[in-house]
Design a protein around this motif. Structure first.
Motif, PDB file in Angstrom:
ATOM      1  N   ILE A 142       0.837  -1.202   0.000  1.00 52.45           N
ATOM      2  CA  ILE A 142       0.000   0.000   0.000  1.00 52.45           C
ATOM      3  C   ILE A 142       0.873   1.253   0.000  1.00 52.45           C
ATOM      4  CG2 ILE A 142      -1.600   1.351   1.427  1.00 52.45           C
ATOM      5  CD1 ILE A 142      -2.892  -1.269   2.274  1.00 52.45           C
ATOM      6  N   LEU A 143       2.064   1.150   0.584  1.00 60.31           N
ATOM      7  CA  LEU A 143       2.949   2.309   0.681  1.00 60.31           C
ATOM      8  C   LEU A 143       3.391   2.837  -0.682  1.00 60.31           C
ATOM      9  CD1 LEU A 143       5.252   1.368   3.706  1.00 60.31           C
ATOM     10  CD2 LEU A 143       3.407   3.048   3.633  1.00 60.31           C
ATOM     11  N   HIS A 144       3.201   2.044  -1.737  1.00 62.41           N
ATOM     12  CA  HIS A 144       3.588   2.527  -3.071  1.00 62.41           C
ATOM     13  C   HIS A 144       2.889   3.839  -3.402  1.00 62.41           C
ATOM     14  CE1 HIS A 144       4.676   2.441  -7.350  1.00 62.41           C
ATOM     15  NE2 HIS A 144       3.429   2.811  -7.577  1.00 62.41           N
ATOM     16  N   GLY A 145       1.634   3.959  -2.996  1.00 58.23           N
ATOM     17  CA  GLY A 145       0.891   5.187  -3.268  1.00 58.23           C
ATOM     18  C   GLY A 145       1.537   6.397  -2.632  1.00 58.23           C
ATOM     19  N   ILE A 146       1.984   6.234  -1.394  1.00 58.11           N
ATOM     20  CA  ILE A 146       2.668   7.327  -0.699  1.00 58.11           C
ATOM     21  C   ILE A 146       4.026   7.590  -1.331  1.00 58.11           C
ATOM     22  CG2 ILE A 146       3.705   8.014   1.502  1.00 58.11           C
ATOM     23  CD1 ILE A 146       1.463   6.513   2.910  1.00 58.11           C
TER      24      ILE A 146
END
Length: 436
Positions: free
Chosen positions: A334-338
């Protein structure tokens, strides 16, 4: 910004990244199926970063000073789309490499051009760019996710569903990927889809807001890219440029290594692409709140958080690399978005607000030189040897492997926090001055 223009910019971004997302995820398996050697595969994969380097010097100069941006976009996607369409039929190395190189040389500069067209139409880029750029993320997902179902042997699915051990249609689909010649033929269609989308964007570009060329000041010599490069003499620009290289290297290591790491913790092969796409869904939400985050946190803090996202993700990979923590390894994507929105997208917005108007396209190209060029090139050359050193038939030291990008990301965050101090400027339009 007018809602009609906003929709056009959203659609432009959708098609721009649909093209890339249609062919990139499957090329790593497609090239070996054509019988290309490892060196030949490396040459083809590096066509994209090489194009970013060439585009910095040549294509962006034309975009800045010679052509209206929307016309440059139309011509680039017309020729690049025809090159991509031809790849549907090509199976020999040299024609394949030549066509891919032509496509990439024309495509890569359009990433900067689409940003420039969007920024030119906006009154407040900090508030508006994230919403428009979401179109690109949705375009990538729309292109890549359907391949999970396209590349399926449906006869095998029927056989599995008819067996007493069947666990349902989704499980059957995920167990029934195409193989051999059937997989190669199906994958070839991704180039036809990408080429068709490119031709569609070529036509659609003529309906985009007119973005005239910037002729530059008299006596300047017409070299917009050179003027943009001279701005690296400003310490805060140089620091951001070098940190961008580190972040790009780390970002590309993720795409190079993760697909081979996930099966070792129990992720089925057919789930690898959806798992790696979780972050792109999260990116949609992150881009939607990017403007608010920039206003509340400022440039430096927002970018530092984006870089630290890489460090956290690789840290989880390094220290939780076992089937017992498969849920955490999947969730941390999910951290890819950040990572993307808080750093790369923020860099594009920052460049638009801090660089002189007549060289903004070349300034975007200056950072794409690092993001899509040098950083990607370094990862493509260093990634395979590093992987081979840490992961062998006798031993798989994923902890040692992932601590390299984890440490690099942490170092980049520290450099940015300590040495990135841009001057404050007045925001565009009627908006109040925002923190930096």
């Amino acid at each position: 910004m007018n809602q009609g223009i906003k929709f056009k910019l959203f659609a432009m971004m959708f098609l721009e990244f649909f093209i890339w997302g249609a062919w990139l995820p499957l090329i790593f398996g497609y090239l070996p199926s054509l019988g290309f050697s490892e060196f030949q595969q490396t040459l083809i994969l590096n066509a994209f970063p090489v194009a970013a380097i060439l585009g910095m010097v040549f294509s962006n100069q034309f975009a800045d000073r010679t052509f209206a941006a929307e016309k440059f976009l139309a011509v680039s996607h017309l020729i690049g789309g025809l090159s991509m369409l031809a790849l549907f039929w090509v199976r020999d190395f040299w024609p394949f490499f030549a066509l891919m190189l032509v496509h990439c040389i024309l495509y890569v500069p359009t990433i900067s051009i689409t940003n420039s067209i969007a920024f030119a139409a906006m009154k407040n880029a900090q508030a508006e760019f994230g919403i428009v750029r979401i179109g690109g993320t949705i375009g990538w997902i729309a292109a890549s996710w359907p391949t999970v179902f396209i590349l399926v042997d449906w006869d095998k699915v029927k056989t599995i569903l008819a067996s007493p051990e069947s666990k349902g249609w989704l499980d059957a689909v995920l167990q029934s990927g195409l193989t051999g010649d059937a997989l190669q033929r199906a994958t070839a269609w991704t180039y036809a889809v990408a080429g068709g989308a490119s031709l569609l964007l070529a036509a659609f570009s003529l309906a985009l807001p007119h973005t005239p060329p910037n002729k530059g000041a008299a006596g300047e010599g017409g070299q917009a890219w050179l003027k943009a490069a001279k701005l690296l003499a400003n310490p805060f620009v140089l620091v951001l440029w070098l940190v961008t290289f580190i972040d790009s290297f780390v970002h590309n290591c993720y795409f190079s290594w993760t697909g081979r790491f996930l099966p070792t913790v129990g992720v089925p092969g057919n789930w690898i692409m959806p798992v790696m796409s979780i972050g792109q869904i999260a990116e949609i939400l992150t881009m939607a709140v990017l403007g608010v985050c920039l206003k509340k946190l400022g440039w430096r803090t927002t970018m530092v958080i984006g870089i630290l996202g890489h460090a956290v993700r690789f840290g989880v990979f390094a220290f939780c690399g076992s089937p017992d923590f498969m849920w955490l390894i999947v969730l941390v994507n999910i951290l890819h978005g950040i990572c993307y929105a808080f750093f790369f997208a923020t860099v594009y917005i920052f460049v638009d607000e801090h660089f002189p108007k007549d060289v903004r396209t070349s300034a975007q190209g200056l950072f794409n030189f690092m993001i899509l060029g040098i950083g990607s090139l370094a990862a493509n050359f260093a990634g395979p040897p590093l992987f081979g050193k840490f992961v062998t038939d006798q031993n798989a030291d994923f902890r040692g492997l992932f601590l390299i990008p984890c440490g690099a990301a942490a170092l980049a965050a520290v450099l940015l926090a300590l040495f990135f101090h841009p001057p404050k400027i007045e925001a565009k339009g009627s908006a109040a001055s925002l923190p930096h």
